[in-house]
Design a protein around this motif. Structure first.
Motif, PDB file in Angstrom:
ATOM      1  N   THR B 325      13.489 -12.291  12.678  1.00 53.94           N
ATOM      2  CA  THR B 325      15.092 -12.028  13.040  1.00 53.94           C
ATOM      3  C   THR B 325      15.487 -10.686  14.262  1.00 53.94           C
ATOM      4  O   THR B 325      17.245 -11.351  13.953  1.00 53.94           O
ATOM      5  N   ARG B 326      15.253 -10.529  14.318  1.00 54.16           N
ATOM      6  CA  ARG B 326      15.890  -9.583  14.859  1.00 54.16           C
ATOM      7  C   ARG B 326      14.973  -9.147  16.853  1.00 54.16           C
ATOM      8  O   ARG B 326      13.695  -9.470  16.623  1.00 54.16           O
ATOM      9  N   SER B 327      15.730  -8.676  17.380  1.00 52.73           N
ATOM     10  CA  SER B 327      14.956  -8.642  18.712  1.00 52.73           C
ATOM     11  C   SER B 327      13.408  -7.171  18.940  1.00 52.73           C
ATOM     12  O   SER B 327      12.379  -7.667  18.661  1.00 52.73           O
ATOM     13  N   ILE B 328      13.967  -6.661  17.950  1.00 53.74           N
ATOM     14  CA  ILE B 328      12.992  -5.642  17.807  1.00 53.74           C
ATOM     15  C   ILE B 328      12.805  -5.349  16.134  1.00 53.74           C
ATOM     16  O   ILE B 328      14.122  -5.431  15.389  1.00 53.74           O
ATOM     17  N   PRO B 329      11.257  -5.534  15.721  1.00 53.13           N
ATOM     18  CA  PRO B 329      10.981  -5.065  14.774  1.00 53.13           C
ATOM     19  C   PRO B 329      11.209  -3.908  14.047  1.00 53.13           C
ATOM     20  O   PRO B 329      11.409  -2.773  14.688  1.00 53.13           O
ATOM     21  N   ILE B 330      12.166  -3.746  12.666  1.00 52.64           N
ATOM     22  CA  ILE B 330      11.731  -2.529  11.977  1.00 52.64           C
ATOM     23  C   ILE B 330      10.686  -1.695  11.262  1.00 52.64           C
ATOM     24  O   ILE B 330      10.289  -2.831  10.777  1.00 52.64           O
ATOM     25  N   CYS B 331      10.602  -0.838  10.971  1.00 51.88           N
ATOM     26  CA  CYS B 331       9.357  -0.445  10.762  1.00 51.88           C
ATOM     27  C   CYS B 331       9.871   0.417   9.089  1.00 51.88           C
ATOM     28  O   CYS B 331      11.615   0.641   8.725  1.00 51.88           O
ATOM     29  N   PHE B 332       9.166  -0.143   8.201  1.00 49.70           N
ATOM     30  CA  PHE B 332       9.466   0.162   6.860  1.00 49.70           C
ATOM     31  C   PHE B 332       8.379   1.002   6.306  1.00 49.70           C
ATOM     32  O   PHE B 332       7.217   0.801   7.017  1.00 49.70           O
ATOM     33  N   LEU B 333       9.394   1.266   5.032  1.00 53.43           N
ATOM     34  CA  LEU B 333       7.990   2.937   4.306  1.00 53.43           C
ATOM     35  C   LEU B 333       7.843   1.679   3.211  1.00 53.43           C
ATOM     36  O   LEU B 333       8.502   1.369   2.827  1.00 53.43           O
ATOM     37  N   ARG B 334       6.344   2.014   3.220  1.00 54.87           N
ATOM     38  CA  ARG B 334       5.897   1.352   2.184  1.00 54.87           C
ATOM     39  C   ARG B 334       6.871   1.520   0.353  1.00 54.87           C
ATOM     40  O   ARG B 334       6.790   2.980   0.753  1.00 54.87           O
ATOM     41  N   ARG B 335       6.256   0.780  -0.673  1.00 52.84           N
ATOM     42  CA  ARG B 335       6.500   1.837  -1.594  1.00 52.84           C
ATOM     43  C   ARG B 335       5.246   2.048  -2.470  1.00 52.84           C
ATOM     44  O   ARG B 335       3.545   2.063  -1.771  1.00 52.84           O
ATOM     45  N   THR B 336       5.192   3.254  -3.258  1.00 55.40           N
ATOM     46  CA  THR B 336       3.650   3.952  -3.874  1.00 55.40           C
ATOM     47  C   THR B 336       3.239   2.796  -4.481  1.00 55.40           C
ATOM     48  O   THR B 336       4.003   1.892  -5.319  1.00 55.40           O
ATOM     49  N   PRO B 337       2.141   3.103  -4.288  1.00 57.80           N
ATOM     50  CA  PRO B 337       1.118   2.101  -4.689  1.00 57.80           C
ATOM     51  C   PRO B 337       0.980   1.905  -6.416  1.00 57.80           C
ATOM     52  O   PRO B 337       1.462   2.582  -7.403  1.00 57.80           O
ATOM     53  N   LEU B 338       1.149   1.023  -6.544  1.00 60.20           N
ATOM     54  CA  LEU B 338       0.959   0.447  -8.177  1.00 60.20           C
ATOM     55  C   LEU B 338       0.247  -0.554  -8.526  1.00 60.20           C
ATOM     56  O   LEU B 338       0.235  -1.301  -8.017  1.00 60.20           O
ATOM     57  N   ALA B 339      -1.292  -0.721  -9.488  1.00 59.37           N
ATOM     58  CA  ALA B 339      -1.490  -1.363  -9.905  1.00 59.37           C
ATOM     59  C   ALA B 339      -1.726  -1.667 -11.393  1.00 59.37           C
ATOM     60  O   ALA B 339      -1.885  -0.433 -11.924  1.00 59.37           O
ATOM     61  N   ILE B 340      -1.588  -2.472 -11.486  1.00 58.56           N
ATOM     62  CA  ILE B 340      -1.569  -2.355 -13.131  1.00 58.56           C
ATOM     63  C   ILE B 340      -2.234  -4.553 -14.123  1.00 58.56           C
ATOM     64  O   ILE B 340      -2.338  -4.750 -13.339  1.00 58.56           O
ATOM     65  N   VAL B 341      -2.996  -3.800 -14.970  1.00 56.03           N
ATOM     66  CA  VAL B 341      -4.261  -4.396 -15.422  1.00 56.03           C
ATOM     67  C   VAL B 341      -3.260  -4.867 -17.221  1.00 56.03           C
ATOM     68  O   VAL B 341      -3.251  -3.849 -17.781  1.00 56.03           O
ATOM     69  N   PHE B 342      -3.663  -6.526 -17.623  1.00 56.98           N
ATOM     70  CA  PHE B 342      -2.732  -6.267 -18.671  1.00 56.98           C
ATOM     71  C   PHE B 342      -3.928  -6.895 -19.575  1.00 56.98           C
ATOM     72  O   PHE B 342      -3.958  -7.181 -20.586  1.00 56.98           O
ATOM     73  N   SER B 343      -4.573  -6.175 -19.736  1.00 58.41           N
ATOM     74  CA  SER B 343      -5.421  -5.117 -20.750  1.00 58.41           C
ATOM     75  C   SER B 343      -4.984  -4.408 -21.954  1.00 58.41           C
ATOM     76  O   SER B 343      -3.841  -4.502 -21.679  1.00 58.41           O
ATOM     77  N   ASP B 344      -5.591  -4.827 -23.500  1.00 54.78           N
ATOM     78  CA  ASP B 344      -5.159  -3.672 -24.144  1.00 54.78           C
ATOM     79  C   ASP B 344      -5.938  -2.498 -24.164  1.00 54.78           C
ATOM     80  O   ASP B 344      -7.098  -3.321 -25.011  1.00 54.78           O
ATOM     81  N   PRO B 345      -5.981  -1.539 -24.055  1.00 46.56           N
ATOM     82  CA  PRO B 345      -5.302  -0.416 -23.869  1.00 46.56           C
ATOM     83  C   PRO B 345      -4.788  -1.269 -22.535  1.00 46.56           C
ATOM     84  O   PRO B 345      -5.654  -2.046 -21.432  1.00 46.56           O
ATOM     85  N   ASN B 346      -3.797  -1.176 -21.654  1.00 52.48           N
ATOM     86  CA  ASN B 346      -3.472  -1.399 -20.462  1.00 52.48           C
ATOM     87  C   ASN B 346      -3.940  -0.630 -19.264  1.00 52.48           C
ATOM     88  O   ASN B 346      -3.893   0.297 -19.858  1.00 52.48           O
ATOM     89  N   ILE B 347      -5.041  -1.150 -18.174  1.00 54.57           N
ATOM     90  CA  ILE B 347      -4.634  -0.592 -17.391  1.00 54.57           C
ATOM     91  C   ILE B 347      -3.881  -0.087 -15.954  1.00 54.57           C
ATOM     92  O   ILE B 347      -3.368  -1.303 -15.788  1.00 54.57           O
ATOM     93  N   ALA B 348      -4.237   1.140 -16.101  1.00 54.33           N
ATOM     94  CA  ALA B 348      -3.049   1.016 -14.817  1.00 54.33           C
ATOM     95  C   ALA B 348      -3.661   2.014 -13.759  1.00 54.33           C
ATOM     96  O   ALA B 348      -4.372   2.909 -14.100  1.00 54.33           O
ATOM     97  N   ILE B 349      -3.410   1.713 -12.330  1.00 53.49           N
ATOM     98  CA  ILE B 349      -3.608   2.873 -10.811  1.00 53.49           C
ATOM     99  C   ILE B 349      -2.230   2.711 -10.236  1.00 53.49           C
ATOM    100  O   ILE B 349      -1.568   2.231  -9.908  1.00 53.49           O
ATOM    101  N   VAL B 350      -1.842   4.283 -10.592  1.00 51.25           N
ATOM    102  CA  VAL B 350      -0.686   4.851  -9.455  1.00 51.25           C
ATOM    103  C   VAL B 350      -0.951   5.502  -8.141  1.00 51.25           C
ATOM    104  O   VAL B 350      -1.939   6.978  -8.773  1.00 51.25           O
ATOM    105  N   GLY B 351      -0.157   5.544  -7.583  1.00 55.10           N
ATOM    106  CA  GLY B 351      -0.358   6.595  -6.216  1.00 55.10           C
ATOM    107  C   GLY B 351      -1.238   6.911  -5.948  1.00 55.10           C
ATOM    108  O   GLY B 351      -2.047   5.577  -5.822  1.00 55.10           O
ATOM    109  N   LYS B 352      -2.066   7.580  -5.225  1.00 57.87           N
ATOM    110  CA  LYS B 352      -2.865   8.006  -4.940  1.00 57.87           C
ATOM    111  C   LYS B 352      -4.344   7.747  -5.750  1.00 57.87           C
ATOM    112  O   LYS B 352      -4.285   8.155  -6.511  1.00 57.87           O
ATOM    113  N   ARG B 353      -5.451   7.056  -5.570  1.00 54.40           N
ATOM    114  CA  ARG B 353      -6.467   6.754  -6.438  1.00 54.40           C
ATOM    115  C   ARG B 353      -7.558   7.821  -6.324  1.00 54.40           C
ATOM    116  O   ARG B 353      -7.520   8.446  -5.545  1.00 54.40           O
TER     117      ARG B 353
END
Lengths: 471, 471
Positions: B325-353
């Motif tokens: 809805t804009r004539s010129i697209p905006i560039c967005f800064l993407r968020r810090t990567p975050l992936a969570i697996v809801f196992s027990d114990p929880n598995i998670a990967i944050v930021g740089k793998r």
């Protein structure tokens, strides 16, 4: 008196042992004196045994959610309190062993006995006098029991005796609804004890935000009654031993006194330091150095009655240990305040408390967890979290909460406050789905919506998802 | 074709609905088209029903800790899987209703049907052609089922069908040990199903750090076997339906295919855009604008197969909704990567793998939770957390973990990484006692001890408690 010590440390609790760690790095000419059992309050009668009891209590309580999940047969579950307490003591013994081994190799440099100051550089222990260039006072604190309760001693438990019991009586009044009272009352109730809570103030577990306090009371009293704003008194009636508060008299088998802790300063000789003492008998202490006035005497941990939190006692011990071995004391920047009560839901206070805020310059954001998605899935959807931020800048100042996983949300907020982050900066972080942190995000968005438009980039403010524009 | 639309959105899942939200703020001249059932993958067959199943499974599993706590009678506990599944669907229906109500008031601007691109500004839906200045493609993804499995369809479940079952068969092979496979295999196992896991790669749940991967495997396989590094094949034997992997043949009653998801791009007409498509048939997309090449066409969410995480799909939808809805697209800064697996114990990967790190310039800090105090109290003392930091500056880069409360620790670390904080800055925050965050602190201290002395103030580095000197 043969030689002059570099440092004498009075007390081998968390604060004293932290001081010892620093002192040992810098001199071998020290003495550490401990009165009563070795091992920290935390490991012996505090954090660790209480959390062990809470874990068992919460595990047993979890059965009340089973039928809704589709799990049956929980009527057959029974908790054996004697076994629960044996496990508590087994774990406790192990944690205590961890703290006492620190002083095992000290030989004569670790001594049992009650110390008494004779002058700002002299201490008497077991009738012998020691001269020391530096003194670190870390004598800790003890549970308060009102003198008027002396005749009811056989009915009264404190955290010093609670975990030593073989089992618990069937009806217990918990008097004092501070952090320890709330934690133990809920645990006892969840273990099947008939618990009644009494608090003299309207505040539960140290909360100062009235909205959160109401939510906490609503949550906790689903399981056991709490009588607030009334002083509890003990008396014997024909019907039995009773707790009276206001117009209520409740027959109980025992009382857990959770009325706070008083500093262990009786006969410590603080008056010999030659500095003015306050109404509680405590000398003036610089919280950035832990030094008493301009003396080479330091006072750390519970004994100065500011707070009784392990991580702060440890910090203070380190500070005093460093400063007692330097000619000019260093000033330390203290950490962001953080207090957690391990009730369910967790109660926590981070940064600036509600009652310390300047209302004119502060905005409040809040979220109820009663409809929070993840919390609903786990049948934990209750409680309230409130955030406080500077109205002009959006900088986060503090939070009070009674919510599921509050202990974890409180650490996240403590980091944010410590780093002086704004609401907009916090909204930049990723919030996974479905997590309880999304509840926190709701409160952050509630705050963001109240902030002036100029306090963030336009897109950061306008867009609910708060991506930062780069253009 | 009566008029030209400002925007047409293809797909009403998480990404499409997020785009819709932005588009509606700026124009009324739009159309949203959805193929198949309305309601997001997350609410219908993803995050929410899976987490509802996991909560029930974990509640039932908790009984295995009861005896050690002192709680008896757990042999009488039974889980009624039909009831578990009914609760899962009841909650799911409610979450789905929450997502479908968004489009309820749109009238003819919301349309059911399969869309096909005809040109970079034309879309055919149900035989009718629409011209649009902007097109947002958010058609999502579907579970992968290998073609060679076609003859075994009656045995095969996916997350599309799993939660629709009345009950589960007694023996299930879960094929694919990515996040979904691990979550569902553990949940099914904890509900009493005889589960065997198969993974083609050596990695569990997306972990790339071999040390954490080993810890995760050790933890998970205490409950059910996992066969890694082997391709699983299905076949009928006289003895019954079997899964074969390597030299093993295991008879099962059913298979849960958890082999990932493929983009819903079949017959979408991406070739009509006139831009090159990659090997998977996906056009080039700018991740900062979500724009395809220089067209007024945007592609967001699972359909471009980069990742299938709700919070990122939502971000992308918002980005495309704004940019369409804009004539010129905006560039967005993407968020810090975050992936969570809801196992027990929880598995998670944050930021740089781990596997994306430059080993020459990175330090690693780690902690095992096998002796972590708080975790021991709750019988949750297992798992491993590893942190990665820049060797020169101490700036935190990323983390991988399989630990209790990993989902919460991962959020704390995500904030730290998003704010470019250093290990020393993180050690400034308060760590309460006893909490699982103290385990994280151990890993931070492990990192701090490896950092060059100049990378923090002397006291910050030398003192384990990291108070900052002010003098």
């Amino acid at each position: 008196m043969t030689k002059i010590l570099d440092v004498i440390i009075l007390g081998a609790g968390t604060a004293g042992l932290a001081a010892l760690r620093e002192v040992r790095k810098r001199t071998e000419n020290f003495l550490i004196v401990n009165d009563g059992p070795w091992g920290t309050v935390c490991a012996r009668v505090g954090c660790m045994p209480s959390k062990a009891l809470i874990e068992a209590a919460n595990a047993f309580h979890h059965r009340t959610a089973f039928a809704e999940f589709g799990i049956h047969g929980s009527d057959a579950l029974e908790v054996n309190i004697a076994e629960v307490l044996r496990r508590v003591r087994r774990l406790r013994d192990d944690f205590v062993a961890g703290t006492t081994k620190v002083t095992l190799d000290l030989g004569k440099r670790a001594m049992s006995g009650r110390a008494r100051l004779v002058a700002p550089n002299r201490v008497e222990v077991n009738g012998q006098e020691w001269c020391a260039r530096n003194i670190i006072i870390a004598t800790g604190s003890s549970p308060v029991i009102p003198k008027t309760w002396n005749s009811f001693k056989q009915h009264i438990l404190t955290t010093d005796t609670l975990f030593e019991q073989d089992t618990f009586p069937g009806r217990i009044a918990v008097i004092g609804m501070g952090p320890i009272g709330v934690e133990m009352a809920q645990a006892l109730s969840r273990l099947g004890i008939d618990v009644v809570g009494f608090g003299r103030s309207p505040q539960i577990a140290g909360l100062t935000d009235p909205v959160v306090n109401v939510a906490a009371a609503a949550s906790l009293t689903q399981e056991w009654p709490i009588h607030l704003c009334e002083k509890a008194e003990l008396m014997e009636r024909k019907a039995g031993f009773v707790v009276r508060a206001g117009d209520k008299e409740i027959i109980v088998d025992g009382v857990l006194a959770a009325l706070g802790r008083h500093p262990n300063i009786a006969n410590l000789g603080l008056e010999t330091l030659g500095v003015p003492l306050d109404d509680h008998g405590i000398p003036p202490i610089d919280p950035t150095t832990m030094q008493i006035a301009d003396l080479r005497v330091f006072m750390v941990g519970d004994v100065h009655a500011r707070s009784a939190l392990l991580h702060e006692a440890a910090d203070e011990g380190h500070m005093a240990g460093i400063n007692a071995t330097r000619s000019i004391p260093i000033c330390f920047l203290r950490r962001t305040p953080l207090a957690i009560v391990f009730s369910d839901p967790n109660i926590a206070i981070v940064g600036k408390r509600y009652d310390a805020l300047d209302r004119d310059t502060t905005l409040t954001g809040e979220v109820s967890f009663s409809n929070q998605g993840r919390a609903r899935l786990g049948q934990r959807n209750e409680g309230m979290l409130r955030l406080y931020a500077q109205a002009d800048s959006g900088r986060l100042l503090g939070a009070e909460m009674c919510v599921p996983a509050g202990e974890h949300l409180a650490h996240l907020l403590a980091l944010a406050i410590d780093r002086s982050l704004t609401v907009q900066e916090l909204l930049r972080m990723p919030f996974y789905h479905p997590v309880l942190e999304e509840g926190l995000r709701t409160a952050l968005r509630h705050l963001a919506a109240q902030l002036p438009a100029g306090s963030g980039s336009d897109l950061t403010m306008c867009e609910a998802f708060n991506l930062e524009a780069l253009d």
